[in-house]
Scaffold this motif. Structure first.
Motif, PDB file in Angstrom:
ATOM      1  N   HIS A 146       0.840  -1.198   0.000  1.00 34.23           N
ATOM      2  CA  HIS A 146       0.000   0.000   0.000  1.00 34.23           C
ATOM      3  C   HIS A 146       0.871   1.242   0.000  1.00 34.23           C
ATOM      4  N   ASP A 147       0.441   2.213  -0.769  1.00 32.90           N
ATOM      5  CA  ASP A 147       1.135   3.512  -0.861  1.00 32.90           C
ATOM      6  C   ASP A 147       0.127   4.558  -0.390  1.00 32.90           C
ATOM      7  N   ILE A 148       0.077   4.748   0.924  1.00 33.75           N
ATOM      8  CA  ILE A 148      -1.011   5.534   1.517  1.00 33.75           C
ATOM      9  C   ILE A 148      -0.498   6.823   2.147  1.00 33.75           C
ATOM     10  N   ALA A 149      -1.371   7.791   2.253  1.00 34.74           N
ATOM     11  CA  ALA A 149      -1.026   9.021   2.976  1.00 34.74           C
ATOM     12  C   ALA A 149      -2.234   9.493   3.771  1.00 34.74           C
ATOM     13  N   ALA A 202      -7.973  -8.609  -0.980  1.00 35.26           N
ATOM     14  CA  ALA A 202      -9.101  -7.670  -1.020  1.00 35.26           C
ATOM     15  C   ALA A 202      -9.550  -7.308   0.398  1.00 35.26           C
ATOM     16  N   ALA A 203      -9.604  -8.330   1.285  1.00 35.08           N
ATOM     17  CA  ALA A 203     -10.052  -8.063   2.655  1.00 35.08           C
ATOM     18  C   ALA A 203      -9.047  -7.181   3.396  1.00 35.08           C
ATOM     19  N   VAL A 204      -7.763  -7.447   3.189  1.00 34.65           N
ATOM     20  CA  VAL A 204      -6.723  -6.622   3.820  1.00 34.65           C
ATOM     21  C   VAL A 204      -6.812  -5.183   3.308  1.00 34.65           C
ATOM     22  N   ASN A 205      -6.913  -5.033   1.971  1.00 33.92           N
ATOM     23  CA  ASN A 205      -7.005  -3.688   1.406  1.00 33.92           C
ATOM     24  C   ASN A 205      -8.192  -2.918   1.985  1.00 33.92           C
ATOM     25  N   ALA A 206      -9.311  -3.594   2.113  1.00 31.20           N
ATOM     26  CA  ALA A 206     -10.507  -2.912   2.608  1.00 31.20           C
ATOM     27  C   ALA A 206     -10.289  -2.390   4.029  1.00 31.20           C
ATOM     28  N   ILE A 207      -9.632  -3.200   4.880  1.00 31.30           N
ATOM     29  CA  ILE A 207      -9.346  -2.738   6.251  1.00 31.30           C
ATOM     30  C   ILE A 207      -8.408  -1.535   6.217  1.00 31.30           C
ATOM     31  N   VAL A 208      -7.337  -1.657   5.436  1.00 30.62           N
ATOM     32  CA  VAL A 208      -6.361  -0.563   5.378  1.00 30.62           C
ATOM     33  C   VAL A 208      -7.022   0.704   4.835  1.00 30.62           C
ATOM     34  N   LEU A 241      -4.118  -1.193 -11.363  1.00 28.73           N
ATOM     35  CA  LEU A 241      -4.085  -1.912 -10.086  1.00 28.73           C
ATOM     36  C   LEU A 241      -5.144  -1.425  -9.104  1.00 28.73           C
ATOM     37  N   LYS A 242      -5.341  -0.100  -9.037  1.00 30.97           N
ATOM     38  CA  LYS A 242      -6.184   0.442  -7.975  1.00 30.97           C
ATOM     39  C   LYS A 242      -7.445   1.085  -8.508  1.00 30.97           C
TER      40      LYS A 242
END
Lengths: 460, 460
Positions: free
Chosen positions: B339-342, B398-404, B424-425
């Motif tokens: 994940h590349d999040i801010a 998918a489940a991990v991404n949704a939590i993050v 990808l996203k």
């Protein structure tokens, strides 16, 4: 129209609709008194939701909207036409400071807050909001955004565009675009806020913004020096940036004629004269004496005709006042044809030298007063005659403008650097701006505002 | 299609059209090997004029275009679909340095130049182009612009958007928009370049840019310190900014799990471990010893578990290598969900603490490796299992991404900070992005590219 106003009164309350000339007068004449509009009414909505409903109502009735902030535009960007059919929408009731986040260094506030209110809110939280303009007591954040305002701190902190992280905008169809997140990085799609910054209210109505805050500088070092020409000033600018990086927070220049104007009206402020004066300021979070020493040491290794380094805050304020009094002194000195131009910094010497020669050739005895933000390549370049009263000056305005703008565009410059286009420069924009760019802007306008109801009669 | 390719060969020369699988292979598989495209051909135009003619020809034949830079997208943004009907347009023949203006501090160059070529051109002129990425030897300026690239120097110098003064773009109808003036202020109309930065080639094809240059810092002071938590790191960030302003050029964080990954693959690089490591760098145009002393003095007044200040360039390079080896060490350590999040910087502690707890609750034994640009609120947040081989990890993606992403958006953040969206996203974008914003982006796409020929299949 009667039905429209009744429905509008139902939305925002009858007390917030002005129709009497005595009430609308403060909204209908522009700052420089060149444009007198006659609006249908002035609407003063009290919330973003009210703005959105108002925009929908206007669309249903095909009533054009002229968004207005503090009504300090220098180019008639916020003045309606004389048809009596355009609605001024002024946001002065939307002035709430919504949030200050000192860990994220952001300020979220309504667009109707004045620039000074934004500065004060930042200061109260121990932070700096660096945008600074002569009209800061009146101009509003929404107007600063819509003209992409500049000022004396752009060299270090950037224009309003660069100070903005997020916007809330009511689109021409009444939808609310809300992006006030305060993120410094976000690559999820297009950066939509950019469309509305500098658009002079022609693509939507900005109702709130999230702005960047900065640490308050603990120390300043300020000097006024005389140099022999603009070429030397540009060389100094680059040497100062190399030595001090972003601690160089101001680099303003004042030409000889501008010094004479100041001398006439503020003789006690002038420390000395020179071909060009340069106002240099460094700012830092560290020790003030160290910063001052490093500036003095740097200056001691340069050739200059004269120079003074402020020894305390009073002396610093005095040097800045000299810069700040230029506009008013010029006004007292009589009318002039004003230009707000920018070129690449490297082209400033060619602009200053060649344009003066060309003007003098066509208009003998003409006088150029030039000053401004040399660090951004931005000059305020004002032309008048030396003969008494400047009789007939404005008969020559178009010819003078053409000479100035021809030089500016030959050097890769722009005819509007920080004051916008509005009504004043829209014909010049059509003449000088790349036709592909203009056509693309119109495609965007058509896509967002197909009925042309957002601030019509300006440049889009 | 045969007629199309013949006409294309007439435009750019048959030698610059690749159709054999052996020739097209370097262009059809994305960097992370998740997307394999099958293009009609790869076109290698040799000038902006050729690009414009190529785009017109594609429009006439309704052939879709996939612009490609160095093919280093981490999200499949430059890979065609499998239809065999999309044309890859790669700009590697457009790599000229057009102009360096050291007085204006600008660099104008073709979009096909690599980032490293841009850095080297700046360095040869005694200047700094500060964008810096792991892929800089391969990635191209056009790609950096199209993803609004970030990296380790954003804290001080901004993202690619903030480093850009002008663009040359071939629009979807083949017109050339040329705005390479290098002005720091320009309020003549909309700032059109903003539309194309971060658009991943979906609104036009960038062929050249004018970028900001900076003085080369004369001095660096670099430290690695251990702190007890992300809260302390954020407090330090603000205190450092207040004290050192923009001399603070890097503030990177590395969590405990990430340190263990590094320890496994580069044990000799690790100076010590701590709950969080912080890499701090100051840069300045002045004296190196003074700068180092001021950092040491500042650190001496803080609580830290451990710390080291680089005493020379070799030690400085060693500290940076630790940061730079993270990606490769992770790759050696096995797969992870990346994940590349801010989030706003102020929300980083909540993100780090709450998201880990939520993931652990749903997926016991999960391991989070977090590191990145804390100064921008940007974390690279990678999730894997501690069990051997990470079997079935991607079943849970998918489940991990949704939590993050739920946590990120609850905190006002973004699911793409500096790597873009691409293929990808794009489904996640549709799920999390404000629908008004998405609709407005599509209106703009429709206005500029009504046939949908620019990089279709991505997020617009």
């Amino acid at each position: 129209m009667h039905t429209f106003l009744q429905q509008l009164a139902g939305l925002i309350g009858p007390a917030h609709i002005l129709t009497e000339p005595a009430d609308t007068a403060p909204y209908t004449l522009d700052w420089r008194r060149r444009y007198q509009g006659a609006p249908l009414a002035v609407a003063l909505p009290g919330s973003t939701a009210e703005v959105a409903e108002l925009v929908k109502l206007c669309r249903a009735h095909q009533v054009a909207i002229v968004p207005q902030g503090g009504n300090t535009s220098t180019c008639g960007a916020a003045t309606p036409d004389g048809s009596g059919r355009q609605l001024i929408v002024a946001l002065r009731r939307l002035r709430q400071i919504r949030q200050i986040d000192t860990d994220n260094d952001t300020l979220t506030l309504d667009a109707g807050a004045t620039l000074q209110e934004a500065q004060q809110a930042a200061e109260a939280a121990g932070r700096l909001f660096p945008l600074s303009l002569a009209s800061q007591g009146s101009c509003q954040i929404g107007g600063n955004l819509s003209t992409n305002a500049g000022g004396v701190a752009v060299l270090r902190y950037g224009t309003m565009r660069e100070l903005t992280l997020g916007l809330e905008v009511v689109l021409p169809d009444g939808r609310i675009l809300s992006q006030l997140s305060g993120l410094r990085k976000d690559t999820t799609g297009l950066d939509l806020k950019q469309l509305f910054i500098g658009a002079e209210g022609q693509l939507g109505l900005i109702t709130a913004a999230t702005l960047k805050l900065f640490p308050q500088p603990a120390a300043h070092a300020t000097a006024m020096v005389g140099v022999d020409g603009i070429e030397t000033a540009i060389a100094w600018l680059n040497a100062l940036r190399a030595r001090f990086g972003d601690r160089l927070t101001a680099f303003e220049v004042i030409d000889r004629n501008c010094q004479q104007v100041l001398l006439r009206h503020h003789p006690k402020l002038m420390p000395f004269s020179a071909p060009w004066l340069v106002l240099i300021e460094l700012s830092d979070g560290g020790d003030a004496a160290l910063l001052n020493d490093s500036l003095v040491e740097w200056l001691s290794r340069r050739d200059m005709s004269d120079g003074v380094v402020a020894q305390n805050e009073t002396e610093r304020r005095k040097l800045w006042r000299l810069r700040e009094e230029i506009s008013e002194s010029q006004r007292l000195d009589g009318p002039s044809i004003k230009h707000d131009i920018a070129v690449p910094t490297s082209a400033l010497p060619a602009l200053v030298n060649d344009c003066a020669a060309a003007l003098e050739a066509d208009f003998p005895g003409i006088r150029i007063v030039a000053f401004g933000h040399a660090g951004d390549g931005n000059l305020h370049y004002n032309v008048s005659y030396t003969r008494p009263g400047n009789v007939d000056l404005f008969d020559d305005e178009a010819a003078v403008n053409a000479i100035v703008y021809d030089h500016v565009y030959r050097l890769g410059g722009t005819l509007a650097a920080e004051h916008g286009v509005g009504q004043l420069k829209k014909d010049w924009l059509a003449r000088y701006k790349d036709p592909v760019a203009l056509a693309l802007m119109r495609q965007l306008k058509q896509a967002l505002d197909p009925d042309g109801l957002m601030n019509p009669g300006k440049w889009l």
